[in-house]
Design a protein around this motif. Structure first.
Motif, PDB file in Angstrom:
ATOM      1  N   VAL A 158      33.333  22.763   7.498  1.00  0.00           N
ATOM      2  CA  VAL A 158      32.381  23.259   8.291  1.00  0.00           C
ATOM      3  C   VAL A 158      32.793  22.574   9.645  1.00  0.00           C
ATOM      4  O   VAL A 158      33.049  21.393   9.792  1.00  0.00           O
ATOM      5  CB  VAL A 158      30.979  23.231   7.581  1.00  0.00           C
ATOM      6  N   ALA A 159      31.985  23.206  10.779  1.00  0.00           N
ATOM      7  CA  ALA A 159      32.269  22.522  11.887  1.00  0.00           C
ATOM      8  C   ALA A 159      31.681  21.045  12.024  1.00  0.00           C
ATOM      9  O   ALA A 159      32.189  20.134  12.579  1.00  0.00           O
ATOM     10  CB  ALA A 159      31.577  23.416  13.042  1.00  0.00           C
ATOM     11  N   PHE A 160      30.484  20.875  11.235  1.00  0.00           N
ATOM     12  CA  PHE A 160      30.026  19.470  11.484  1.00  0.00           C
ATOM     13  C   PHE A 160      29.658  18.912  10.093  1.00  0.00           C
ATOM     14  O   PHE A 160      28.546  19.122   9.609  1.00  0.00           O
ATOM     15  CB  PHE A 160      28.537  19.807  12.324  1.00  0.00           C
ATOM     16  N   PRO A 161      30.759  18.267   9.512  1.00  0.00           N
ATOM     17  CA  PRO A 161      30.662  17.636   8.127  1.00  0.00           C
ATOM     18  C   PRO A 161      29.503  16.862   7.981  1.00  0.00           C
ATOM     19  O   PRO A 161      28.928  16.560   7.046  1.00  0.00           O
ATOM     20  CB  PRO A 161      32.321  17.175   8.065  1.00  0.00           C
ATOM     21  N   VAL A 210      28.128  28.067  13.563  1.00  0.00           N
ATOM     22  CA  VAL A 210      29.297  27.672  14.659  1.00  0.00           C
ATOM     23  C   VAL A 210      30.625  27.753  13.831  1.00  0.00           C
ATOM     24  O   VAL A 210      31.708  28.102  14.323  1.00  0.00           O
ATOM     25  CB  VAL A 210      29.135  25.994  14.967  1.00  0.00           C
ATOM     26  N   MET A 231      35.805  28.461  13.494  1.00  0.00           N
ATOM     27  CA  MET A 231      36.749  27.876  12.594  1.00  0.00           C
ATOM     28  C   MET A 231      37.492  28.851  12.071  1.00  0.00           C
ATOM     29  O   MET A 231      38.021  28.632  10.713  1.00  0.00           O
ATOM     30  CB  MET A 231      35.810  27.071  11.742  1.00  0.00           C
TER      31      MET A 231
END
Ligand SMILES: [Cu+2]
Lengths: 218, 550
Positions: free
Chosen positions: B118-121, B188, B193
Motif C-alpha cells: 500500500v502507499a503508506f505501509p 492513495v 500505485m
C-alpha cells in the motif's frame, strides 16, 4: 532489490515506490485527504455552534462580550504571519536551501508558541472568572441570558481542539527543523515540508473562522 | 493471454521451494513490526474473526434469554441490556466496519493493483495497532461495568447511565482512527500505485468497491470521532452539548451519530458487493455484466449515502418536510443497489457455474441481501416506518443486510482467497455443507423476526407478550443451526491449515492480477513489475468463443 530499478534512487525513496515523484505525489494526496477529514472533524463543532447560536442568540451576544478581542486579534495576526513564514520556508525547501528553511521554521515555531502563550493568559482569566463550560460554570458578577455555560462549552471545545492542533503542529515543525538542520531536503525531496505546510495553513484557517465566530459576534 | 512480464507459474511449483511472505522471516517480532500488507491483513483477519466469535457468543446468549418471556439465563434485565449492547457494539465497531477492508482488502488490494505494498505501509501498521488499542478499551468495558445503552449510545440515557460509557465511547473514538488510516491509505494506493496498463476501467470491481468504501471512511468517520469526543466531555466535564438538562439538544446527537452511522453501513456492505462481483464472475466463468454500471453504482451509493441519515429519525421529532426529503433520497439508494444485484444475476446467466464453496456463499448472499434490501423499502416509507420503527422488523432487516450481506460475502471471500493467503486447499464438500447450514440457520433465525416485528414485537426488550413466543423460539433454534454452520466453516478452514492439500497457483483459473504471482505470494508480491494487458474478467475461454464484450 533488482526489481524496477530504472530510476536513480533518491536516498529517501522508500522501496515500494518506483520513483521519488510517485512517493511525493502519494504523500501529498494523503495529506489532502487528511485535511479533508479534519474539516469534517471540526465540522461537527461548527454545526453545534450554528445550532446553539440559533437557539440562544441573546446568550451569544452577552457572552462574546467576555472574550478578549485584543488578545484574539493579536493571535490572529501571529498565526497569519506564521503562515507566511511557513510558505516562505516551503519555497526555500524547493530550492534546496536548508539553512534558510531552518530559519523560517524556527520563526514559525516561535509564532506558534506565542499563540499558545496568549491563549494561556486568556484561559487563566476565564478560569479565574468562572467562565467555564457546562457544570463548571461559576460566573457570579452578573446574570447572562439563556445558557452561558453552553457558550463556554462551545468556546472551550473549539479553541481547545484548535490548540491541540497547534501543539501537534509545533511537534511536526520541530521534526522538520531537525531534518533541515541535517540538510535532508533538496529540490527533488521537499515533500514533508510541503505537507506540514499544508497542515499548518489549515490550522491557521480554522482559527481565522473561530476568531470572528466567537469574538466578533456583535 | 498471460499478461505479465514474469512467469510466476514457472517458479515454485516444481523444483526448488521459494520463500513466501509467511516464511520469509520468522519470529513474533517479524509479525508485530511488519509493514507487509499481507501480514497485516492476516493479523487483522485473526483479530476480526476472534471478535466475531465473541460477538456471536453474545448473540447466542441474547437469543437463549429470549427463548421464553420468563427469565432463562438471568433475572436481571439490565444484564440483558448489557448483552445486546456488547453484541451490537462489538459486531459493528470491531467486526463489520473493519471486516473486509482491513483483512481481505489489505491482503488482496495491492496484489490486484500489481503494487508492492500500500502507499503508506507504516500507517497501515499503525492502523492495526490503533485497532488493537481500541479493542482493548471495549474489552475493558466488558470487564468493568459493561454498557447498557444499545450500540447507538443515545443521549440523554448515555449521559446518565451508570455503566462504562466513557470507556466504550473512547474505544469507538480510537477505532475511528484505524478506519480513517485504512481508508486514506487505500484511496492513495488506488490512485498512485496501479501497475502500468491498469486503467480505471481495468480495475477489478473489488477495487472499485474499496475505493467507494474508503471515501466514506475518510469523510464520515471524523464526524463520529467528534461526536464521541463531545460525549466524553459531556460525561467528564458536563459540557452539555447533547444533554437537555444542560441546555443541549439530544436530537443533535442523533443527527451527528447517523451522519456517520448511515454512511458506515455502506462501509460495511460495499466491500461485500466488491467480493460478490469477483466471486460471481470467476465461478461462473463469465465476464461481468455491466462493468461500468457496477463500478459507478458503488461510487454513487457512497455519495447518496451521505444524504439519507434522517431516515433513522422519522419518529424523533424531525420536521415532516425533512422526513419526506430523507425518505425520497433513501429510495434513491435502492436504484444503484438494484443495478448491482441485477448485474450479478445477469452475469450468471449463460455462464458455466461451478458449485464451489465461494459460489455457494455467493448464492446465499444474492438471496439474503435481496430480502434485506427490499424489506428496507418499507422502512424508508414514512407511513409504514411509523408502525415498524423500533420493532423486530428493523432487527431482521439490519441482520439480513449486515449478516446476510456483508458477513456472508466476507466468508465467501475468505473461502475464495484462502488458497492465496495460506497456500492450502480445503474440503469443498464440507465447505458447501457449511454454506447450506448457514443459509438455513440464518433464515430460520431472522425471517421469524420479520413476522414478530410486523406483529409489533419491540426491539431491545427483555421480555415479551405470550403471543410472540413461537416466533422467538423459532428464532432461537435457528441461531443454533446458524452457529453450527459457522463452526463448520471454521472447522473446514482450520483443518485445511493442518493437513490440507497444497493449492495450485491459480486454483480457480482467475485472471485478475493477484493470481499472477506465486501462491502464497512472495514477500515483495511480484518478481518484476507486472503489466496489465486485459480486463480483470477476460477469462481465456470466453475470449476465444464470444469476444470480451459478452
Ligand atoms: Cu440508515
Amino acid at each position: 532489490m533488482s526489481s524496477s530499478a530504472h530510476h536513480d534512487h533518491h536516498p529517501f525513496q522508500q522501496h515500494h515506490f518506483h520513483s521519488i515523484e510517485q512517493q511525493s505525489d502519494s504523500a501529498k494526496m494523503g495529506m489532502w485527504l487528511f485535511l479533508g477529514q479534519e474539516l469534517l472533524f471540526f465540522g461537527g463543532l461548527f454545526m453545534a455552534y450554528i445550532l446553539f447560536r440559533w437557539m440562544y442568540p441573546d446568550t451569544w451576544m452577552a457572552c462574546a462580550e467576555h472574550l478578549n478581542t485584543t488578545m484574539g486579534a493579536l493571535n490572529t495576526v501571529v498565526l497569519i504571519f506564521s503562515s507566511l513564514t511557513m510558505a516562505l520556508g516551503v519555497r526555500e525547501a524547493q530550492l534546496g536551501n536548508n539553512k534558510k528553511l531552518a530559519g523560517y521554521l524556527a520563526v514559525t515555531i516561535f509564532c506558534a508558541c506565542v499563540f499558545l502563550v496568549v491563549k494561556y493568559f486568556e484561559y487563566t482569566h476565564k478560569i479565574h472568572d468562572g467562565l467555564l463550560p457546562g457544570n463548571l460554570y461559576a460566573y457570579s458578577h452578573d446574570v447572562m441570558p439563556g445558557r452561558p455555560d453552553l457558550f463556554f462549552s462551545i468556546y472551550f471545545a473549539m479553541t481547545g481542539l484548535h490548540a491541540i492542533h497547534v501543539i501537534a503542529g509545533i511537534v511536526v515543525l520541530g521534526w522538520l527543523l531537525k531534518r533541515a538542520l541535517r540538510s535532508d531536503f533538496d529540490s527533488k525531496y521537499y515533500n514533508p515540508v510541503e505537507n506540514v505546510g499544508l497542515y499548518w495553513h489549515l490550522v491557521d484557517l480554522i482559527w481565522i473562522f473561530l476568531f470572528p465566530l466567537l469574538y466578533l459576534v456583535r | 493471454m498471460s499478461s505479465t512480464a514474469i512467469g510466476a507459474d514457472s517458479h515454485g511449483s516444481s523444483g526448488h521451494e521459494e520463500k513466501n511472505y509467511l516464511n520469509a522471516t520468522r519470529g513474533l517480532k517479524s509479525w508485530i513490526f511488519t509493514v507487509d500488507h499481507k501480514r497485516i491483513g492476516i493479523m487483522y483477519l485473526g483479530a476480526i474473526l476472534t471478535f466475531f466469535l465473541i460477538g456471536g457468543l453474545l448473540a447466542i446468549a441474547v437469543r437463549l434469554e429470549l427463548f421464553s418471556p420468563d427469565p432463562v439465563l438471568t433475572k436481571d434485565p439490565s444484564l440483558y441490556n448489557k448483552l445486546f449492547t456488547l453484541h451490537g457494539a462489538i459486531m459493528v465497531f470491531l467486526v463489520l466496519v473493519p471486516s473486509i477492508p482491513a483483512s481481505i482488502g489489505n491482503f488482496i488490494l495491492p496484489l490486484q493493483l500489481g503494487a508492492k505494498d500500500v502507499a503508506f505501509p507504516k500507517l497501515n501498521l499503525a492502523s492495526l495497532w490503533v485497532y488493537c488499542i481500541g479493542a482493548l478499551f471495549l474489552i475493558a468495558v466488558i470487564l468493568t461495568k459493561a454498557v447498557e445503552t444499545g450500540w447507538t449510545f443515545y443521549t440523554p440515557y448515555s449521559k446518565d447511565s451508570a455503566s462504562s460509557v466513557v470507556l466504550a465511547t473512547l474505544g469507538v473514538f480510537i477505532l475511528g482512527f484505524s478506519s480513517i488510516f485504512t481508508g486514506l491509505n487505500f484511496i492513495v494506493t488506488i490512485h498512485k500505485m496501479r501497475a502500468p496498463g491498469m486503467t480505471w476501467r481495468r480495475l477489478p470491481l473489488f477495487v472499485w468497491a474499496m475505493y467507494a468504501t474508503s471515501i466514506i471512511q475518510v469523510l464520515a468517520t471524523p464526524v463520529i470521532a467528534i461526536t464521541m469526543l463531545l460525549m466524553l466531555l459531556e460525561r467528564t466535564l458536563g459540557i452539555g452539548i447533547f444533554d437537555p438538562a444542560l441546555g443541549g439538544d439530544p436530537v443533535l446527537y442523533q443527527h451527528f451519530f447517523w451522519f456517520y452511522s448511515h454512511p458506515v453501513v455502506y462501509v460495511m456492505i460495499l466491500p461485500g458487493f466488491g467480493i460478490i462481483s469477483e466471486l460471481v464472475t470467476v465461478h461462473s466463468r463469465k465476464n461481468i455484466f455491466g462493468y461500468n454500471a457496477i463500478a459507478i453504482s458503488s461510487v454513487s451509493i457512497a455519495i447518496i449515502g451521505f444524504l439519507v441519515w434522517g431516515h433513522h429519525m422519522f419518529v424523533s421529532g424531525q420536521s415532516p418536510l425533512a422526513s419526506v426529503i430523507f425518505s425520497a433520497l433513501t429510495f434513491f439508494v435502492a436504484v444503484p443497489t438494484a443495478i448491482k444485484v441485477l448485474s450479478w444475476v445477469a452475469t450468471m446467466y449463460g455462464g458455466s457455474i461451478r458449485f464451489t464453496t465461494p459460489m455457494m456463499y455467493t448464492f446465499s448472499f444474492l438471496f439474503l441481501f435481496s430480502i434485506g434490501g427490499l424489506t428496507g423499502l418499507l422502512l424508508s416509507t414514512l407511513a409504514t416506518d411509523v408502525h415498524l420503527h423500533d420493532t423486530y422488523y428493523v432487527v431482521a432487516h439490519f441482520h439480513y443486510v449486515m449478516m446476510g450481506g456483508t458477513l456472508i460475502a466476507f466468508i465467501g471471500g475468505i473461502f475464495h482467497w484462502w488458497p492465496k493467503m495460506t497456500g492450502k486447499l480445503y474440503n469443498e464438500k464440507w465447505g458447501n455443507i457449511s454454506a447450506i447450514l448457514v443459509f438455513i440457520g440464518f433464515n430460520i433465525t431472522f425471517f421469524s423476526q420479520f413476522v414478530a416485528g410486523t406483529q409489533g414485537m419491540p426491539r431491545r426488550y427483555y421480555t415479551y407478550a405470550e403471543q410472540y413466543q413461537p416466533w422467538q423460539q423459532l428464532s432461537t433454534i435457528g441461531s443454533w443451526v446458524l452457529a453450527l454452520g459457522l463452526f463448520t466453516a471454521a472447522g473446514v478452514l482450520l483443518k485445511s491449515i493442518f493437513g490440507g492439500q497444497r493449492s495450485p497457483h491459480n486454483p480457480w483459473g482467475a485472471v485478475s492480477m493477484e493470481w499472477e504471482t506465486a501462491t502464497p505470494p512472495i514477500e515483495h508480491n511480484f518478481h518484476e513489475q507486472p503489466i496489465c494487458e486485459h480486463g480483470p474478467y477476460d477469462f481465456p475461454e470466453i475470449d476465444h468463443t464470444m469476444g470480451p464484450a459478452h
